[in-house]
Write a protein that holds these residues in place. Sequence first.
Motif, short mmCIF file in Angstrom:
data_model
loop_
_atom_site.label_atom_id
_atom_site.label_comp_id
_atom_site.label_asym_id
_atom_site.label_seq_id
_atom_site.Cartn_x
_atom_site.Cartn_y
_atom_site.Cartn_z
N LYS A 96 0.83 -1.21 0.00
CA LYS A 96 0.00 0.00 0.00
C LYS A 96 0.87 1.26 0.00
O LYS A 96 0.56 2.23 -0.69
CB LYS A 96 -0.96 -0.01 1.18
CG LYS A 96 -2.07 -1.02 1.01
CD LYS A 96 -3.10 -0.92 2.09
CE LYS A 96 -4.20 -1.93 1.81
NZ LYS A 96 -5.31 -1.81 2.72
N LYS A 98 3.90 1.55 -1.22
CA LYS A 98 4.51 1.69 -2.55
C LYS A 98 3.51 2.25 -3.55
O LYS A 98 3.87 3.08 -4.39
CB LYS A 98 5.08 0.35 -3.02
CG LYS A 98 6.39 0.02 -2.36
CD LYS A 98 7.11 -1.09 -3.07
CE LYS A 98 8.45 -1.29 -2.38
NZ LYS A 98 9.32 -2.18 -3.08
N ALA A 99 2.26 1.80 -3.47
CA ALA A 99 1.24 2.33 -4.39
C ALA A 99 1.02 3.82 -4.16
O ALA A 99 0.90 4.59 -5.11
CB ALA A 99 -0.07 1.56 -4.20
N THR A 101 3.20 6.00 -2.67
CA THR A 101 4.41 6.80 -2.96
C THR A 101 4.73 6.84 -4.45
O THR A 101 5.33 7.80 -4.91
CB THR A 101 5.63 6.28 -2.18
OG1 THR A 101 5.82 4.89 -2.46
CG2 THR A 101 5.44 6.49 -0.69
N ASP A 102 4.36 5.80 -5.20
CA ASP A 102 4.57 5.84 -6.66
C ASP A 102 3.76 6.98 -7.28
O ASP A 102 4.21 7.63 -8.22
CB ASP A 102 4.17 4.51 -7.31
CG ASP A 102 5.19 3.42 -7.04
OD1 ASP A 102 6.32 3.75 -6.62
OD2 ASP A 102 4.85 2.24 -7.24
N ALA A 103 2.58 7.23 -6.74
CA ALA A 103 1.75 8.32 -7.25
C ALA A 103 2.24 9.69 -6.77
O ALA A 103 1.94 10.70 -7.39
CB ALA A 103 0.30 8.11 -6.82
N ARG A 104 3.01 9.72 -5.68
CA ARG A 104 3.41 10.99 -5.09
C ARG A 104 4.85 11.39 -5.35
O ARG A 104 5.17 12.56 -5.36
CB ARG A 104 3.18 10.96 -3.58
CG ARG A 104 1.73 10.90 -3.21
CD ARG A 104 1.55 10.77 -1.73
NE ARG A 104 2.13 11.88 -1.02
CZ ARG A 104 1.59 12.48 0.01
NH1 ARG A 104 0.44 12.08 0.45
NH2 ARG A 104 2.19 13.47 0.60
N GLY A 106 7.67 8.51 -5.56
CA GLY A 106 8.57 7.36 -5.52
C GLY A 106 9.12 7.11 -4.13
O GLY A 106 8.58 7.57 -3.13
N LEU A 107 10.22 6.37 -4.09
CA LEU A 107 10.83 6.00 -2.80
C LEU A 107 11.46 7.20 -2.10
O LEU A 107 11.86 7.09 -0.94
CB LEU A 107 11.86 4.90 -3.01
CG LEU A 107 11.30 3.54 -3.47
CD1 LEU A 107 12.43 2.55 -3.71
CD2 LEU A 107 10.32 2.99 -2.45
N GLU A 108 11.59 8.33 -2.78
CA GLU A 108 12.14 9.54 -2.15
C GLU A 108 11.09 10.32 -1.38
O GLU A 108 11.39 11.36 -0.80
CB GLU A 108 12.78 10.43 -3.22
CG GLU A 108 14.02 9.84 -3.85
CD GLU A 108 15.11 9.55 -2.82
OE1 GLU A 108 15.38 10.41 -1.95
OE2 GLU A 108 15.69 8.46 -2.88
N GLU A 109 9.86 9.84 -1.36
CA GLU A 109 8.79 10.49 -0.61
C GLU A 109 9.09 10.38 0.89
O GLU A 109 9.44 9.31 1.39
CB GLU A 109 7.45 9.81 -0.91
CG GLU A 109 6.29 10.32 -0.12
CD GLU A 109 5.80 11.67 -0.58
OE1 GLU A 109 5.12 12.34 0.20
OE2 GLU A 109 6.12 12.07 -1.71
N PHE A 136 12.60 2.49 1.40
CA PHE A 136 12.21 3.84 1.81
C PHE A 136 13.35 4.43 2.64
O PHE A 136 13.75 3.88 3.65
CB PHE A 136 10.91 3.82 2.62
CG PHE A 136 9.71 3.42 1.82
CD1 PHE A 136 9.10 4.32 0.97
CD2 PHE A 136 9.18 2.14 1.91
CE1 PHE A 136 7.99 3.96 0.22
CE2 PHE A 136 8.08 1.77 1.17
CZ PHE A 136 7.48 2.68 0.32
#
Length: 149
Positions: A96, A98-99, A101-104, A106-109, A136
């Motif tokens: 969840k 990853k889903a 943060t991919d929209a926001r 990526g892993l740099e969120e 993350f």
Amino acid sequence: MGMSAGGGDGGGRRGRRRAHVMAEINVTPMVDVMLVLMIIFMVSAPMLTVGVPLDLPQTQAKSLEQDKTPLQLSVDIKGKIFINDTEVQISDLIPKLKAITDARGGLEERIFMRADKKADYGTVARVMGQLSGAGFKRLALVTEVEQGT
């Protein structure tokens, strides 16, 4: 016994009074509506607080500057895990996140982690370990400002 066509009032206007236009505004209904709205907002405002109620630990660290709504991960006193206000199981946490943060970004969120100070340390450590293992890198622990020190 004759009647005059003009009537006895000398022109027809003097005896008849015209109703005057009321120039006052009745504000009572408007005040009633405003009082009802005020009561509705006073009752509903405390319910608008967002987030899981936690008793956060206190530190002397300064707050971080943030330009958009943060992604909050919370662990309450019972060990329940929340993404923003939605409860998730620990097995569903990484997919969840990853889903989202991919929209926001990526892993740099940046993820803000809030944990009740009486929360199970093992649960908090397990969540942090899963976040680290998933890649993350930007995890911030949320605390309250220390009082009276």
